[in-house]
Motif scaffolding. Structure first.
Motif, mmCIF file in Angstrom:
data_model
loop_
_atom_site.group_PDB
_atom_site.id
_atom_site.type_symbol
_atom_site.label_atom_id
_atom_site.label_comp_id
_atom_site.label_asym_id
_atom_site.label_seq_id
_atom_site.Cartn_x
_atom_site.Cartn_y
_atom_site.Cartn_z
ATOM 1 N N LEU A 1 0.908 -1.227 -0.118
ATOM 2 C CA LEU A 1 -0.130 -0.102 -0.007
ATOM 3 C C LEU A 1 0.841 1.286 0.008
ATOM 4 O O LEU A 1 1.754 1.288 0.954
ATOM 5 C CB LEU A 1 -0.895 0.067 1.250
ATOM 6 C CG LEU A 1 -2.175 -0.760 1.358
ATOM 7 C CD1 LEU A 1 -2.933 -0.559 2.683
ATOM 8 C CD2 LEU A 1 -2.823 -0.593 0.128
ATOM 9 N N ASP A 2 0.722 2.190 -0.980
ATOM 10 C CA ASP A 2 1.344 3.388 -0.661
ATOM 11 C C ASP A 2 0.520 4.359 -0.007
ATOM 12 O O ASP A 2 -0.219 5.102 -0.459
ATOM 13 C CB ASP A 2 1.487 3.729 -2.581
ATOM 14 C CG ASP A 2 2.455 5.224 -2.405
ATOM 15 O OD1 ASP A 2 3.206 5.361 -1.434
ATOM 16 O OD2 ASP A 2 2.370 5.863 -3.590
ATOM 17 N N LEU A 3 0.924 4.466 1.205
ATOM 18 C CA LEU A 3 0.288 5.210 2.109
ATOM 19 C C LEU A 3 0.724 6.636 2.050
ATOM 20 O O LEU A 3 1.954 7.035 2.063
ATOM 21 C CB LEU A 3 0.636 4.956 3.714
ATOM 22 C CG LEU A 3 0.028 5.451 4.704
ATOM 23 C CD1 LEU A 3 -1.528 5.198 4.474
ATOM 24 C CD2 LEU A 3 0.615 5.017 5.956
ATOM 25 N N ASN A 4 -0.219 7.527 1.447
ATOM 26 C CA ASN A 4 -0.019 9.037 1.155
ATOM 27 C C ASN A 4 -0.110 9.820 2.667
ATOM 28 O O ASN A 4 -1.336 9.748 3.231
ATOM 29 C CB ASN A 4 -1.158 9.404 0.022
ATOM 30 C CG ASN A 4 -0.498 10.947 -0.374
ATOM 31 O OD1 ASN A 4 -0.034 11.764 0.378
ATOM 32 N ND2 ASN A 4 -0.645 11.094 -1.566
ATOM 33 N N CYS B 1 -12.382 -0.928 -0.575
ATOM 34 C CA CYS B 1 -12.180 -0.093 0.767
ATOM 35 C C CYS B 1 -12.227 -0.712 1.969
ATOM 36 O O CYS B 1 -11.111 -0.503 2.666
ATOM 37 C CB CYS B 1 -12.908 1.463 0.735
ATOM 38 S SG CYS B 1 -12.890 2.260 -0.537
ATOM 39 N N ILE B 2 -13.197 -1.461 2.102
ATOM 40 C CA ILE B 2 -13.412 -2.088 3.352
ATOM 41 C C ILE B 2 -12.166 -3.129 3.569
ATOM 42 O O ILE B 2 -11.629 -3.596 4.551
ATOM 43 C CB ILE B 2 -14.845 -2.850 3.543
ATOM 44 C CG1 ILE B 2 -15.884 -1.879 3.510
ATOM 45 C CG2 ILE B 2 -14.797 -3.673 4.509
ATOM 46 C CD1 ILE B 2 -17.309 -2.363 3.205
ATOM 47 N N LYS C 1 -6.341 11.772 -5.464
ATOM 48 C CA LYS C 1 -7.534 12.006 -6.413
ATOM 49 C C LYS C 1 -7.932 10.936 -6.876
ATOM 50 O O LYS C 1 -9.243 10.709 -7.103
ATOM 51 C CB LYS C 1 -7.007 13.156 -7.216
ATOM 52 C CG LYS C 1 -8.221 13.642 -8.298
ATOM 53 C CD LYS C 1 -7.488 14.794 -9.255
ATOM 54 C CE LYS C 1 -8.826 15.456 -9.841
ATOM 55 N NZ LYS C 1 -8.403 16.455 -10.725
ATOM 56 N N ASP C 2 -7.003 9.877 -7.367
ATOM 57 C CA ASP C 2 -7.657 8.757 -8.222
ATOM 58 C C ASP C 2 -7.641 7.644 -7.213
ATOM 59 O O ASP C 2 -8.006 6.550 -7.689
ATOM 60 C CB ASP C 2 -6.515 8.520 -9.157
ATOM 61 C CG ASP C 2 -6.136 9.599 -10.291
ATOM 62 O OD1 ASP C 2 -7.119 10.195 -10.564
ATOM 63 O OD2 ASP C 2 -5.033 9.716 -10.747
ATOM 64 N N GLY C 3 -7.915 7.834 -6.092
ATOM 65 C CA GLY C 3 -8.127 6.784 -5.057
ATOM 66 C C GLY C 3 -6.672 6.382 -4.373
ATOM 67 O O GLY C 3 -5.782 6.536 -4.995
ATOM 68 N N GLY C 4 -6.553 5.760 -3.252
ATOM 69 C CA GLY C 4 -5.541 5.220 -2.682
ATOM 70 C C GLY C 4 -6.126 5.519 -1.173
ATOM 71 O O GLY C 4 -7.048 5.490 -0.593
ATOM 72 N N THR D 1 -16.042 6.015 -3.405
ATOM 73 C CA THR D 1 -16.614 6.148 -1.924
ATOM 74 C C THR D 1 -15.192 6.240 -0.868
ATOM 75 O O THR D 1 -14.060 5.938 -1.364
ATOM 76 C CB THR D 1 -17.036 4.575 -1.559
ATOM 77 O OG1 THR D 1 -16.314 3.423 -1.950
ATOM 78 C CG2 THR D 1 -18.525 4.601 -2.243
ATOM 79 N N VAL D 2 -15.471 7.028 0.199
ATOM 80 C CA VAL D 2 -14.566 7.048 0.833
ATOM 81 C C VAL D 2 -14.763 6.317 2.366
ATOM 82 O O VAL D 2 -15.909 6.483 2.984
ATOM 83 C CB VAL D 2 -14.118 8.513 1.294
ATOM 84 C CG1 VAL D 2 -13.176 8.954 2.316
ATOM 85 C CG2 VAL D 2 -14.133 9.322 0.135
ATOM 86 N N TYR D 3 -13.970 5.551 2.784
ATOM 87 C CA TYR D 3 -13.964 4.599 4.106
ATOM 88 C C TYR D 3 -12.807 5.382 5.106
ATOM 89 O O TYR D 3 -11.968 5.595 4.549
ATOM 90 C CB TYR D 3 -13.893 3.342 3.800
ATOM 91 C CG TYR D 3 -15.425 2.624 3.389
ATOM 92 C CD1 TYR D 3 -15.631 1.822 4.407
ATOM 93 C CD2 TYR D 3 -15.798 2.791 2.354
ATOM 94 C CE1 TYR D 3 -17.123 1.393 4.309
ATOM 95 C CE2 TYR D 3 -17.104 2.388 2.018
ATOM 96 C CZ TYR D 3 -17.690 1.503 3.152
ATOM 97 O OH TYR D 3 -18.844 0.849 2.747
#
Length: 127
Positions: A21-24, A70-71, A30-33, A115-117
């Protein structure tokens, strides 16, 4: 390096190496992550010892077009960090314990339909 900075960089390193996972740490991509943000720490100073103990909440947010994605990502992250917390030991702090304060849950939806979780993991460190 300050303990909180080292904790966040250690989280980024562990997520990349072990979870791919590339944790920002700057913003939710913007494109998800996945994004991580340091919350307000509560410090408990000890008089007898010259150490401080802080409870440090870290908010993790994940954005994707598919809710199950996301979950899945946040659940794996919570489980892995809870089981492998020794990997988060730093040079400027010691990990005392951690707990998942808030399991993955839906936070919202962006204008483009993603969606944002989010979830919160609370770390207790001494330094």
């Amino acid at each position: 390096m300050e303990p909180f900075t080292e904790l966040m960089l250690k989280l980024k390193e562990v997520c990349l190496e072990h979870l791919r996972l590339d944790l920002n740490l700057a913003e939710l991509p913007k494109d998800g992550g996945v994004y991580a943000e340091l919350g307000t720490a509560v410090e408990k100073p000890y008089v007898r010892a010259s150490v401080s103990v802080s409870k440090v909440p870290v908010l993790f947010m994940c954005k994707a077009f598919e809710e199950p994605e996301c979950i899945e990502i946040l659940s794996k992250l919570c489980t892995y960090i809870r089981q492998k917390r020794r990997m988060l030991y730093g040079e400027t702090y010691q990990m005392r314990c951690l707990r998942v304060a808030s399991t993955p849950h839906k936070t919202g939806r962006t204008e483009d339909g993603q969606t944002v979780y989010s979830c919160i993991i609370e770390f207790e460190i001494c330094y």
